[in-house]
Scaffold this motif. Structure first.
Motif, PDB file in Angstrom:
ATOM      1  N   LEU A 180      -9.634 -73.680  -7.909  1.00 47.69           N
ATOM      2  CA  LEU A 180     -11.082 -74.046  -7.814  1.00 47.69           C
ATOM      3  C   LEU A 180     -11.920 -72.602  -8.015  1.00 47.69           C
ATOM      4  CD1 LEU A 180     -11.229 -76.196  -4.627  1.00 47.69           C
ATOM      5  CD2 LEU A 180     -11.138 -77.026  -6.863  1.00 47.69           C
ATOM      6  N   SER A 181     -12.991 -72.576  -8.562  1.00 45.61           N
ATOM      7  CA  SER A 181     -13.735 -71.059  -8.650  1.00 45.61           C
ATOM      8  C   SER A 181     -15.171 -71.256  -8.343  1.00 45.61           C
ATOM      9  CB  SER A 181     -13.488 -70.934 -10.085  1.00 45.61           C
ATOM     10  OG  SER A 181     -13.769 -71.956 -11.099  1.00 45.61           O
ATOM     11  N   ALA A 182     -15.690 -70.185  -7.915  1.00 45.64           N
ATOM     12  CA  ALA A 182     -17.188 -70.067  -7.725  1.00 45.64           C
ATOM     13  C   ALA A 182     -17.438 -68.622  -8.339  1.00 45.64           C
ATOM     14  CB  ALA A 182     -17.518 -70.194  -6.300  1.00 45.64           C
ATOM     15  N   HIS A 183     -18.735 -68.820  -8.748  1.00 48.07           N
ATOM     16  CA  HIS A 183     -19.165 -67.604  -9.158  1.00 48.07           C
ATOM     17  C   HIS A 183     -20.951 -67.362  -9.158  1.00 48.07           C
ATOM     18  CE1 HIS A 183     -20.547 -64.693 -12.671  1.00 48.07           C
ATOM     19  NE2 HIS A 183     -21.269 -65.548 -13.060  1.00 48.07           N
ATOM     20  N   VAL A 184     -21.319 -66.045  -8.994  1.00 51.05           N
ATOM     21  CA  VAL A 184     -22.693 -65.649  -8.772  1.00 51.05           C
ATOM     22  C   VAL A 184     -22.716 -64.429  -9.533  1.00 51.05           C
ATOM     23  CG1 VAL A 184     -22.653 -64.792  -6.518  1.00 51.05           C
ATOM     24  CG2 VAL A 184     -24.773 -65.763  -7.393  1.00 51.05           C
ATOM     25  N   GLY A 185     -23.864 -64.558 -10.313  1.00 54.78           N
ATOM     26  CA  GLY A 185     -24.046 -63.211 -11.020  1.00 54.78           C
ATOM     27  C   GLY A 185     -25.543 -62.761 -11.217  1.00 54.78           C
ATOM     28  N   HIS A 186     -25.984 -61.485 -11.258  1.00 54.47           N
ATOM     29  CA  HIS A 186     -27.206 -60.988 -11.429  1.00 54.47           C
ATOM     30  C   HIS A 186     -27.661 -59.928 -12.618  1.00 54.47           C
ATOM     31  CE1 HIS A 186     -31.462 -60.998 -10.428  1.00 54.47           C
ATOM     32  NE2 HIS A 186     -31.396 -59.692 -10.737  1.00 54.47           N
ATOM     33  N   SER A 187     -28.405 -60.326 -13.433  1.00 51.14           N
ATOM     34  CA  SER A 187     -28.711 -59.447 -14.573  1.00 51.14           C
ATOM     35  C   SER A 187     -29.918 -58.727 -14.347  1.00 51.14           C
ATOM     36  CB  SER A 187     -28.750 -60.247 -15.938  1.00 51.14           C
ATOM     37  OG  SER A 187     -28.939 -59.650 -17.035  1.00 51.14           O
ATOM     38  N   PHE A 188     -29.741 -57.231 -14.498  1.00 51.86           N
ATOM     39  CA  PHE A 188     -30.944 -56.289 -14.202  1.00 51.86           C
ATOM     40  C   PHE A 188     -31.258 -56.068 -15.332  1.00 51.86           C
ATOM     41  CE2 PHE A 188     -28.313 -56.441 -10.296  1.00 51.86           C
ATOM     42  CZ  PHE A 188     -29.246 -56.472  -9.170  1.00 51.86           C
ATOM     43  N   GLY A 189     -32.455 -56.338 -16.046  1.00 53.63           N
ATOM     44  CA  GLY A 189     -33.179 -56.020 -17.221  1.00 53.63           C
ATOM     45  C   GLY A 189     -33.030 -57.194 -18.274  1.00 53.63           C
ATOM     46  N   PRO A 190     -33.494 -56.920 -19.372  1.00 49.72           N
ATOM     47  CA  PRO A 190     -33.584 -57.898 -20.550  1.00 49.72           C
ATOM     48  C   PRO A 190     -32.544 -57.800 -21.492  1.00 49.72           C
ATOM     49  CG  PRO A 190     -35.042 -56.336 -20.870  1.00 49.72           C
ATOM     50  CD  PRO A 190     -34.684 -55.704 -19.658  1.00 49.72           C
ATOM     51  N   SER A 191     -32.359 -58.572 -22.260  1.00 49.57           N
ATOM     52  CA  SER A 191     -31.479 -58.672 -23.590  1.00 49.57           C
ATOM     53  C   SER A 191     -31.725 -60.111 -24.514  1.00 49.57           C
ATOM     54  CB  SER A 191     -30.136 -58.870 -23.315  1.00 49.57           C
ATOM     55  OG  SER A 191     -29.107 -58.945 -24.420  1.00 49.57           O
ATOM     56  N   SER A 197     -37.482 -62.697 -23.574  1.00 49.94           N
ATOM     57  CA  SER A 197     -38.351 -62.295 -22.669  1.00 49.94           C
ATOM     58  C   SER A 197     -38.713 -62.980 -21.541  1.00 49.94           C
ATOM     59  CB  SER A 197     -39.583 -62.100 -23.606  1.00 49.94           C
ATOM     60  OG  SER A 197     -40.185 -63.563 -24.005  1.00 49.94           O
ATOM     61  N   SER A 198     -38.301 -64.288 -21.474  1.00 51.65           N
ATOM     62  CA  SER A 198     -38.528 -64.986 -20.154  1.00 51.65           C
ATOM     63  C   SER A 198     -37.807 -64.462 -18.928  1.00 51.65           C
ATOM     64  CB  SER A 198     -37.932 -66.645 -20.427  1.00 51.65           C
ATOM     65  OG  SER A 198     -38.752 -67.283 -21.320  1.00 51.65           O
ATOM     66  N   PHE A 199     -36.567 -63.678 -19.299  1.00 53.54           N
ATOM     67  CA  PHE A 199     -36.122 -62.797 -18.087  1.00 53.54           C
ATOM     68  C   PHE A 199     -36.070 -61.338 -18.257  1.00 53.54           C
ATOM     69  CE2 PHE A 199     -33.454 -66.990 -18.443  1.00 53.54           C
ATOM     70  CZ  PHE A 199     -33.385 -67.328 -17.080  1.00 53.54           C
ATOM     71  N   SER A 200     -37.324 -60.932 -18.797  1.00 54.47           N
ATOM     72  CA  SER A 200     -37.482 -59.472 -18.825  1.00 54.47           C
ATOM     73  C   SER A 200     -37.270 -58.897 -17.341  1.00 54.47           C
ATOM     74  CB  SER A 200     -39.148 -59.259 -19.236  1.00 54.47           C
ATOM     75  OG  SER A 200     -39.982 -59.723 -18.401  1.00 54.47           O
ATOM     76  N   LYS A 201     -37.437 -59.539 -16.602  1.00 52.66           N
ATOM     77  CA  LYS A 201     -37.285 -58.647 -15.133  1.00 52.66           C
ATOM     78  C   LYS A 201     -35.796 -59.017 -14.626  1.00 52.66           C
ATOM     79  CE  LYS A 201     -42.097 -58.358 -13.962  1.00 52.66           C
ATOM     80  NZ  LYS A 201     -43.135 -58.639 -12.861  1.00 52.66           N
TER      81      LYS A 201
END
Length: 251
Positions: A180-191, A197-201
């Motif tokens: 079993l696996s679980a994942h959470v991640g956060h991207s700081f900044g756009p790509s 551009s919807s995720f510019s922040k």
């Protein structure tokens, strides 16, 4: 690693005639591993890279006993990801070492998109991760930082950077081939290669998964989601929640 097995009498004789008769074979200094996988959707940090369609992926790794390794990983992608390219190739060089159950892994990854028509789509991303094993479970913290590059630019910017952090937890169910696996991640900044551009922040992605291993085959299923909306040229929402299946073979 194979260990010689001999009887008590032979052990006694060998200590007289040849003290080194019974010994372990040394582990190879260099190992080569690889595999191939078919997935129903290639999700990169929660965002579909294949317009929510199938992808074929392959990899091989050359590792040295010192901890240094080199990996080549590739996947089919949709042409909206990198200005017409239909393939992603990741070139990875790193070093990993285990310290009494705690593993340190550092390296650098180069994302290469052949056939992108000369557009600045390739970029480089150093990374670091630390993981620890608790019985059948392993927890990992990781971070990848891509310095300012043209390939990461969006919203009219010339160059931008990106930081991605993640926490992963995996566990095998004792005496079964199920994990079993679980994942959470956060991207700081756009790509624009991942989110546009919807995720510019920045944005957050997460997933829950399970896998079943039989011989050299691994069957997997996972639920993937993000906290935003990104639409592909075909009108699909590449960041919408979805179930991803996979079949992989290791060699």
């Amino acid at each position: 690693m194979r260990k010689s097995i001999i009887g008590l009498t032979a052990v006694l004789l060998s200590t007289i005639a040849s003290p080194v008769f019974a010994q372990e074979e040394p582990a190879p200094a260099v190992t080569v591993t690889g595999g191939a996988t078919v997935v129903t959707d290639y999700r990169f940090r929660g965002i579909s890279q294949t317009d929510k369609r199938f992808a074929v992926q392959g990899t091989f790794t050359v590792a040295h006993e010192s901890g240094f390794y080199a990996t080549v990983w590739g996947s089919s992608i949709d042409d909206y990801i990198a200005t017409g390219s239909d393939q992603e190739i990741d070139l990875i060089a790193g070093w990993a070492k285990d310290f009494n159950g705690t593993k340190l892994d550092v390296g650098v990854l180069y994302y290469y998109y052949p056939g992108s028509g000369g557009t600045n789509t390739d970029f480089i991303e150093p990374y670091a991760a630390v993981s620890h094993t608790f019985g059948p479970a392993t927890a990992k913290l990781s971070a990848a930082y891509a310095p300012k590059q043209h390939a990461l630019a969006s919203l009219g910017k010339a160059r931008q950077d990106n930081l991605y952090t993640a926490f992963d937890l995996g566990a095998g169910i004792p005496e079964t081939p199920v994990s079993l696996s679980a994942h959470v991640g956060h991207s700081f900044g756009p790509s624009y290669l991942t989110a546009g551009s919807s995720f510019s922040k920045g944005y957050t992605d997460w997933s829950l998964g399970a896998s079943y291993t039989w011989n050299h085959l691994t069957f997997g299923v996972s639920y993937v989601d993000t906290d935003g909306d990104v639409f592909t040229p075909s009108g699909r929402n590449a960041s919408k929640a979805g179930v991803v299946g996979s079949v992989g073979v290791a060699f």
